[in-house]
Write a protein that holds these residues in place. Structure first.
Motif, PDB file in Angstrom:
ATOM      1  N   PHE A  51       0.771  -1.171  -0.095  1.00 35.82           N
ATOM      2  CA  PHE A  51      -0.008   0.022  -0.036  1.00 35.82           C
ATOM      3  C   PHE A  51       0.995   1.228   0.062  1.00 35.82           C
ATOM      4  CE2 PHE A  51      -3.297  -2.808   2.117  1.00 35.82           C
ATOM      5  CZ  PHE A  51      -3.969  -3.014   0.882  1.00 35.82           C
ATOM      6  N   THR A  54       1.882   1.762  -3.645  1.00 36.05           N
ATOM      7  CA  THR A  54       1.026   2.265  -4.365  1.00 36.05           C
ATOM      8  C   THR A  54       0.810   3.758  -4.070  1.00 36.05           C
ATOM      9  OG1 THR A  54      -0.935   1.480  -3.009  1.00 36.05           O
ATOM     10  CG2 THR A  54      -0.199   0.252  -4.690  1.00 36.05           C
ATOM     11  N   ALA A  55       0.772   4.044  -2.772  1.00 35.13           N
ATOM     12  CA  ALA A  55       0.659   5.299  -2.720  1.00 35.13           C
ATOM     13  C   ALA A  55       1.917   6.461  -3.209  1.00 35.13           C
ATOM     14  CB  ALA A  55       0.797   5.788  -0.938  1.00 35.13           C
ATOM     15  N   GLU A  58       1.221   6.545  -6.921  1.00 30.36           N
ATOM     16  CA  GLU A  58       0.231   7.642  -7.049  1.00 30.36           C
ATOM     17  C   GLU A  58       0.539   9.028  -6.845  1.00 30.36           C
ATOM     18  OE1 GLU A  58      -3.781   8.555  -8.187  1.00 30.36           O
ATOM     19  OE2 GLU A  58      -3.324   6.362  -7.772  1.00 30.36           O
ATOM     20  N   THR A  59       1.312   9.199  -5.958  1.00 33.06           N
ATOM     21  CA  THR A  59       1.810  10.792  -5.679  1.00 33.06           C
ATOM     22  C   THR A  59       2.774  11.081  -6.370  1.00 33.06           C
ATOM     23  OG1 THR A  59       0.933  10.421  -3.457  1.00 33.06           O
ATOM     24  CG2 THR A  59       2.454  12.139  -3.769  1.00 33.06           C
ATOM     25  N   THR A 102      -3.151   0.569  -9.344  1.00 39.53           N
ATOM     26  CA  THR A 102      -2.811   1.706  -9.590  1.00 39.53           C
ATOM     27  C   THR A 102      -2.008   2.220 -10.933  1.00 39.53           C
ATOM     28  OG1 THR A 102      -2.170   1.608  -6.964  1.00 39.53           O
ATOM     29  CG2 THR A 102      -1.368   3.394  -8.373  1.00 39.53           C
TER      30      THR A 102
END
Length: 259
Positions: A51, A54-55, A58-59, A102
């Motif tokens: 997780f 994936t963050a 994403e960022t 993602t």
């Protein structure tokens, strides 16, 4: 109560199987519970890291970077990058699913997601090293070549059968000035392309984005297109820094780079 059971039918089904197994064979039931506990413990250790990854994707990774490397128009380059990403991965295959979801939302193609998942499962580098040790380097290389060909071919075929529109998307967040198109409701009327040709075009009877963030005059034209869209398929982040889109919305990333 019945509604909760229906929503969680899989979990209640597994519990029911365990109960039946306890009645039939207690020893096997205890062994199953121990195995389940082992895998749950493994997931609790691995999934927080997944997780976090994936963050970070994403960022920190721009959408245009993923589009260029893994998007619909990335060609064989995208296939080999996907193959490399899957091969250098670590952890069990279930860790790949949130990462791939993602990447898919950020613009990766279905074909390349299939390649990542498949290579993650069967041609990871640590696995190849052990295979060469126990079954010989010749065996490993021969299998790797044929498996790689099969994976890329399978990705191409699945990419033709399964479209991004077939995959459900969770609620997304739009930054200020960012554009999204809900392809599930777009009817391809062409109004957006007519009002803001710098931002939209029609391809395969659906609107797609030329740019994914608007400024100045382009922004004004895009807003007019959004207001005139007969099915409200266009969303633009504005007024506040972040705007939440509710529902199954697919972020349609730019298919062409604007010079």
């Amino acid at each position: 109560m019945m509604e909760k059971i229906k929503k969680n039918s899989f979990i209640f089904g597994v519990i029911g199987i365990y109960l039946v197994l306890f009645v039939i064979n207690t020893e096997k039931a205890m062994l199953s519970i121990n195995n389940t506990g082992y895998y749950l413990k493994e997931m609790l250790i691995i999934m927080p890291v997944v997780f976090l990854l994936t963050a970070l994707i994403e960022t920190w990774i721009p959408k245009n970077v993923i589009m260029n490397a893994l998007g619909e128009n990335s060609g064989l380059k995208g296939s080999f990058i996907s193959l490399a990403l899957g091969s250098i991965s670590a952890g069990p295959i279930y860790a790949a699913f949130p990462v791939c979801k993602t990447l898919l939302k950020k613009g990766a193609s279905v074909s390349n997601i299939v390649v990542i998942l498949s290579s993650w499962a069967v041609i990871k580098i640590p696995m190849l090293a052990n295979e060469a040790k126990f079954l010989s380097p010749k065996f490993m290389m021969t299998r790797w070549i044929f498996t790689t060909i099969a994976i890329i071919a399978m990705g191409y075929i699945i990419g033709k059968i399964v479209k991004k529109e077939d995959i459900p998307y969770e609620a997304e967040t739009l930054e200020k000035g960012e554009i999204a198109i809900n392809n599930q409701i777009c009817i391809g009327c062409g109004i957006c392309a007519k009002e803001a040709p710098e931002c939209f075009k029609i391809k395969n009877k659906k609107a797609i984005l030329i740019i994914d963030n608007i400024k100045g005059k382009d922004g004004d034209k895009a807003k007019v297109a959004m207001e005139k869209c007969p099915v409200n398929a266009i969303e633009i982040g504005e007024e506040i820094d972040k705007q939440v889109i509710k529902g199954n919305v697919k972020l349609n990333q730019p298919n062409e780079a604007k010079n």
